[in-house]
Write a protein that holds these residues in place. Structure first.
Motif, PDB file in Angstrom:
ATOM      1  N   HIS A 370       0.940  -1.250  -0.038  1.00  0.00           N
ATOM      2  CA  HIS A 370      -0.126   0.097   0.056  1.00  0.00           C
ATOM      3  C   HIS A 370       1.099   1.162  -0.085  1.00  0.00           C
ATOM      4  N   ILE A 371       2.143   1.191  -0.314  1.00  0.00           N
ATOM      5  CA  ILE A 371       2.994   2.237  -0.294  1.00  0.00           C
ATOM      6  C   ILE A 371       3.835   2.205  -1.406  1.00  0.00           C
ATOM      7  N   ARG A 372       3.904   3.574  -2.043  1.00  0.00           N
ATOM      8  CA  ARG A 372       4.751   3.735  -3.456  1.00  0.00           C
ATOM      9  C   ARG A 372       5.684   4.797  -2.959  1.00  0.00           C
ATOM     10  N   PHE A 373       6.969   4.638  -3.075  1.00  0.00           N
ATOM     11  CA  PHE A 373       8.175   5.489  -2.969  1.00  0.00           C
ATOM     12  C   PHE A 373       8.822   5.630  -4.172  1.00  0.00           C
ATOM     13  N   GLU A 374       8.455   6.950  -4.891  1.00  0.00           N
ATOM     14  CA  GLU A 374       8.953   7.106  -6.058  1.00  0.00           C
ATOM     15  C   GLU A 374      10.087   8.203  -6.092  1.00  0.00           C
ATOM     16  N   ASN A 375      11.128   7.776  -6.415  1.00  0.00           N
ATOM     17  CA  ASN A 375      12.455   8.544  -6.407  1.00  0.00           C
ATOM     18  C   ASN A 375      13.064   8.386  -7.580  1.00  0.00           C
ATOM     19  N   GLY A 376      14.233   9.253  -7.782  1.00  0.00           N
ATOM     20  CA  GLY A 376      15.319   8.840  -8.754  1.00  0.00           C
ATOM     21  C   GLY A 376      16.736   8.814  -8.054  1.00  0.00           C
ATOM     22  N   LEU A 377      16.868   8.508  -6.845  1.00  0.00           N
ATOM     23  CA  LEU A 377      17.809   8.349  -6.032  1.00  0.00           C
ATOM     24  C   LEU A 377      18.643   7.088  -5.994  1.00  0.00           C
ATOM     25  N   VAL A 378      20.068   7.181  -5.941  1.00  0.00           N
ATOM     26  CA  VAL A 378      20.844   6.095  -5.535  1.00  0.00           C
ATOM     27  C   VAL A 378      22.081   6.784  -4.549  1.00  0.00           C
ATOM     28  N   GLU A 379      22.343   5.572  -3.747  1.00  0.00           N
ATOM     29  CA  GLU A 379      23.479   5.942  -2.754  1.00  0.00           C
ATOM     30  C   GLU A 379      24.670   6.638  -3.404  1.00  0.00           C
ATOM     31  N   GLY A 380      25.080   7.732  -3.132  1.00  0.00           N
ATOM     32  CA  GLY A 380      26.222   8.358  -3.472  1.00  0.00           C
ATOM     33  C   GLY A 380      25.816   9.613  -4.583  1.00  0.00           C
ATOM     34  N   HIS A 381      24.636   9.635  -4.648  1.00  0.00           N
ATOM     35  CA  HIS A 381      24.053  10.840  -5.702  1.00  0.00           C
ATOM     36  C   HIS A 381      24.205  11.996  -4.910  1.00  0.00           C
ATOM     37  N   TYR A 382      24.566  12.967  -5.658  1.00  0.00           N
ATOM     38  CA  TYR A 382      25.027  14.305  -5.003  1.00  0.00           C
ATOM     39  C   TYR A 382      23.896  15.184  -5.435  1.00  0.00           C
ATOM     40  N   VAL A 383      23.279  15.734  -4.558  1.00  0.00           N
ATOM     41  CA  VAL A 383      21.941  16.703  -4.700  1.00  0.00           C
ATOM     42  C   VAL A 383      22.562  18.130  -4.748  1.00  0.00           C
ATOM     43  N   THR A 384      22.238  18.837  -5.919  1.00  0.00           N
ATOM     44  CA  THR A 384      22.789  20.121  -6.050  1.00  0.00           C
ATOM     45  C   THR A 384      21.499  21.073  -6.100  1.00  0.00           C
ATOM     46  N   LEU A 385      22.105  22.423  -6.461  1.00  0.00           N
ATOM     47  CA  LEU A 385      20.847  23.466  -6.634  1.00  0.00           C
ATOM     48  C   LEU A 385      20.578  23.449  -8.105  1.00  0.00           C
ATOM     49  N   SER A 386      20.953  22.580  -8.765  1.00  0.00           N
ATOM     50  CA  SER A 386      20.918  22.746 -10.269  1.00  0.00           C
ATOM     51  C   SER A 386      19.322  22.508 -10.978  1.00  0.00           C
ATOM     52  N   PHE A 387      18.620  21.717  -9.932  1.00  0.00           N
ATOM     53  CA  PHE A 387      17.118  21.252 -10.276  1.00  0.00           C
ATOM     54  C   PHE A 387      16.384  21.595  -9.055  1.00  0.00           C
ATOM     55  N   ASP A 388      15.085  21.281  -9.048  1.00  0.00           N
ATOM     56  CA  ASP A 388      14.014  21.448  -8.316  1.00  0.00           C
ATOM     57  C   ASP A 388      14.457  20.491  -6.977  1.00  0.00           C
ATOM     58  N   SER A 389      14.093  21.076  -5.859  1.00  0.00           N
ATOM     59  CA  SER A 389      14.540  20.311  -4.428  1.00  0.00           C
ATOM     60  C   SER A 389      13.961  19.343  -4.353  1.00  0.00           C
ATOM     61  N   MET A 390      12.780  18.793  -5.091  1.00  0.00           N
ATOM     62  CA  MET A 390      11.905  17.557  -4.816  1.00  0.00           C
ATOM     63  C   MET A 390      12.999  16.264  -4.930  1.00  0.00           C
ATOM     64  N   LEU A 391      13.007  15.205  -4.097  1.00  0.00           N
ATOM     65  CA  LEU A 391      13.842  14.192  -4.351  1.00  0.00           C
ATOM     66  C   LEU A 391      12.954  12.959  -4.429  1.00  0.00           C
ATOM     67  N   ALA A 392      11.990  12.887  -3.755  1.00  0.00           N
ATOM     68  CA  ALA A 392      11.154  11.790  -3.872  1.00  0.00           C
ATOM     69  C   ALA A 392       9.605  11.981  -3.531  1.00  0.00           C
ATOM     70  N   LYS A 393       8.976  11.033  -3.767  1.00  0.00           N
ATOM     71  CA  LYS A 393       7.309  11.107  -3.304  1.00  0.00           C
ATOM     72  C   LYS A 393       7.097   9.861  -2.494  1.00  0.00           C
ATOM     73  N   LEU A 394       6.454  10.049  -1.365  1.00  0.00           N
ATOM     74  CA  LEU A 394       6.069   8.935  -0.338  1.00  0.00           C
ATOM     75  C   LEU A 394       4.481   8.978  -0.634  1.00  0.00           C
ATOM     76  N   VAL A 395       3.707   7.878  -1.218  1.00  0.00           N
ATOM     77  CA  VAL A 395       2.631   7.877  -1.486  1.00  0.00           C
ATOM     78  C   VAL A 395       1.829   6.682  -0.758  1.00  0.00           C
ATOM     79  N   VAL A 396       0.786   6.943   0.137  1.00  0.00           N
ATOM     80  CA  VAL A 396       0.331   5.659   0.535  1.00  0.00           C
ATOM     81  C   VAL A 396      -1.077   5.635   0.235  1.00  0.00           C
TER      82      VAL A 396
END
Length: 496
Positions: A370-396
């Motif tokens: 009953h949970i969807r965790f939609e993301n484009g992340l992998v460990e080691g991924h560096y989050v920069t200011l180049s894009f929007d700050s949204m990392l993932a979506k938790l949907v229940v």
């Protein structure tokens, strides 16, 4: 009975991050080859790894690369893709890009360019809505005469909402409470609109106090058939940007729900709309509702509509773009349970939601049917200011709103995302707030309950335990602390 033949064999996704992953998932389920495009800074990103094919795009900045429609079309042609899915953001509501895709002999998985131009512009779409009997709040448009604009806007009455005609995301938007601040607010809004959207056109409309933000998911096949997937509640916002969405809306009377959804379908039908779109409304405390805008693309929050209806919107987009008629009628679409989506962002809520950067050191989301965790992340991924700050979506999804809230709070607290500051804890405090639980929502909720949502002082024992647990999760740390160094390791078990 729907045709069994696949609509396409290969589709290019003109986007990145979690939405690229989301589209790739449906393409895989449909047996369609996915083609990703990526900037060098995201060469090892999850959406690149999941794609069947990936091609580098270049630009002065990462964002510029994803906005280079000509380059993306060339890659689509050379890769043998037959269609392009734009996701949301970037080129998704760019009528010129949609037109160029068609002219290149490819299929744009989205509405017709004319629909994007008609409904994507806030001023044009408002006039169109009014012509077709959809309620619109009283407003005034700039015509180059700032003094005249201020005079006409003042005549509407305060408070006023100043908005940019083009774009969205809260840019060029402000609430004005008196004539004294109107001129300066209009000047700033026009400047922001020019900077972000290359269009300084702004307008003012009467601001509804404590409004709710209600939107309706619609889908049309361009042949006169339009259905809705009911409404979404999007009132929990910070700086005019949504952070929690849910479906269906909390405490909305059936009669009012029917009228709002019917207005959305009427508008999309009048526009002969094809593909997925969202009609947004402002709902006043007295039950009056007003057309806000139409987003001619897939929305970030589309998963909550999917979870309560069981319909895959991306699949519908692809099939409609291939020329198939709608596979469902309005009577086929019902609501089952309640769904909530939380946008997990790299930001610091205690510092006015300032964007954060950092390297993702560990990611461990909750997993359940009953949970969807939609993301484009992998460990080691560096989050920069180049894009929007949204990392993932938790949907229940829950059997009712209370169950969905309980699950949301628990899932947020279980989610582990280390290495970059996020709003995870903040979201759990919002979802667990008694007023949120009661469904007394409006777009000023975050500001009104600001003090309640402040992070409590840290518990030192809890902090130390968390740090120890995080340290033990790293193999290098365990090796350094617990493994015997050479030459003792080669001696086997021994005691002093």
């Amino acid at each position: 009975m729907r045709p069994t033949a696949l609509p396409f064999t290969k589709v290019l996704i003109a986007n990145r991050g979690e939405i690229a992953c989301r589209v790739e998932d449906t393409l895989k389920e449909m047996g369609i080859t996915s083609v990703a495009v990526f900037h060098d800074s995201e060469r090892k990103a999850r959406f690149v790894q999941l794609a069947d094919e990936a091609h580098e795009i270049v630009g002065e900045t990462p964002v510029a690369a994803y906005l280079d429609g000509g380059q993306i079309i060339e890659i689509a042609l050379s890769s043998g893709a037959e269609a392009i899915h734009p996701g949301y953001g970037f080129l998704s509501e760019n009528a010129d890009f949609a037109r160029q895709v068609s002219e290149a002999g490819l299929v744009f998985i989205g509405p017709e360019p004319a629909s994007i131009e008609l409904m994507g512009d806030k001023i044009t779409s408002r006039k169109f809505a009014e012509e077709h009997g959809v309620p619109v709040a009283q407003s005034v448009l700039t015509d180059g005469d700032l003094d005249g604009f201020v005079k006409k806007a003042s005549a509407i009455g305060f408070p006023l909402l100043i908005k940019a005609s083009a774009g969205g995301g809260g840019k060029g938007m402000s609430i004005v409470h008196s004539a004294d601040e109107l001129a300066e607010s209009a000047r700033v809004a026009a400047s922001e609109a020019e900077r972000y959207f290359a269009d300084s056109t702004i307008y003012a409309e009467r601001y509804v106090e404590k409004p709710r933000h209600i939107e309706v998911q619609v889908v049309g096949d361009g042949n006169g058939n339009v259905v809705h997937l009911f409404e979404r509640e999007c009132s929990i916002q910070r700086r005019f940007q949504k952070i929690i969405e849910e479906a269906p809306s909390a405490g909305l009377a059936d009669e009012l729900r029917d009228r709002i959804c019917e207005a959305a379908v009427r508008l999309a039908s009048a526009a002969n709309y094809r593909n997925a779109g969202t009609v947004e409304f402002i709902l006043a405390p007295d039950g009056a509702f007003y057309f806000l805008e139409m987003n001619t693309r897939l929305q970030v929050e589309h998963p909550v509509s999917e979870m309560i209806t069981g319909i895959d919107l991306v699949r519908m987009q692809i099939e409609i773009a291939a020329g198939l008629p709608l596979g469902v009628s309005q009577d086929d679409i019902g609501v089952s349970g309640h769904a909530i989506e939380c946008r997990i962002c790299a930001e610091v809520p205690e510092r006015d939601f300032m964007p954060a950067t950092g390297k993702v050191l560990e990611l461990d989301p909750p997993a359940a049917s009953h949970i969807r965790f939609e993301n484009g992340l992998v460990e080691g991924h560096y989050v920069t200011l180049s894009f929007d700050s949204m990392l993932a979506k938790l949907v229940v999804h829950g059997e009712n709103r209370k169950a969905a809230i309980d699950c949301t709070v628990e899932a947020l607290r279980e989610t582990v995302l280390l290495g970059v500051e996020t709003n995870l804890d903040y979201l759990s405090r919002v979802a667990d707030h008694p007023v949120f639980r009661d469904g007394a929502l409006h777009t000023g909720f975050v500001t009104e309950h600001e003090q309640d949502l402040v992070a409590p002082p840290p518990d030192e024992m809890e902090r130390d335990a968390a740090l120890l647990a995080a340290a033990l999760a790293f193999r290098e740390f365990r090796t350094l602390v617990f493994d015997a160094p050479d030459p003792y390791a080669s001696m086997g078990g021994w005691r002093n």
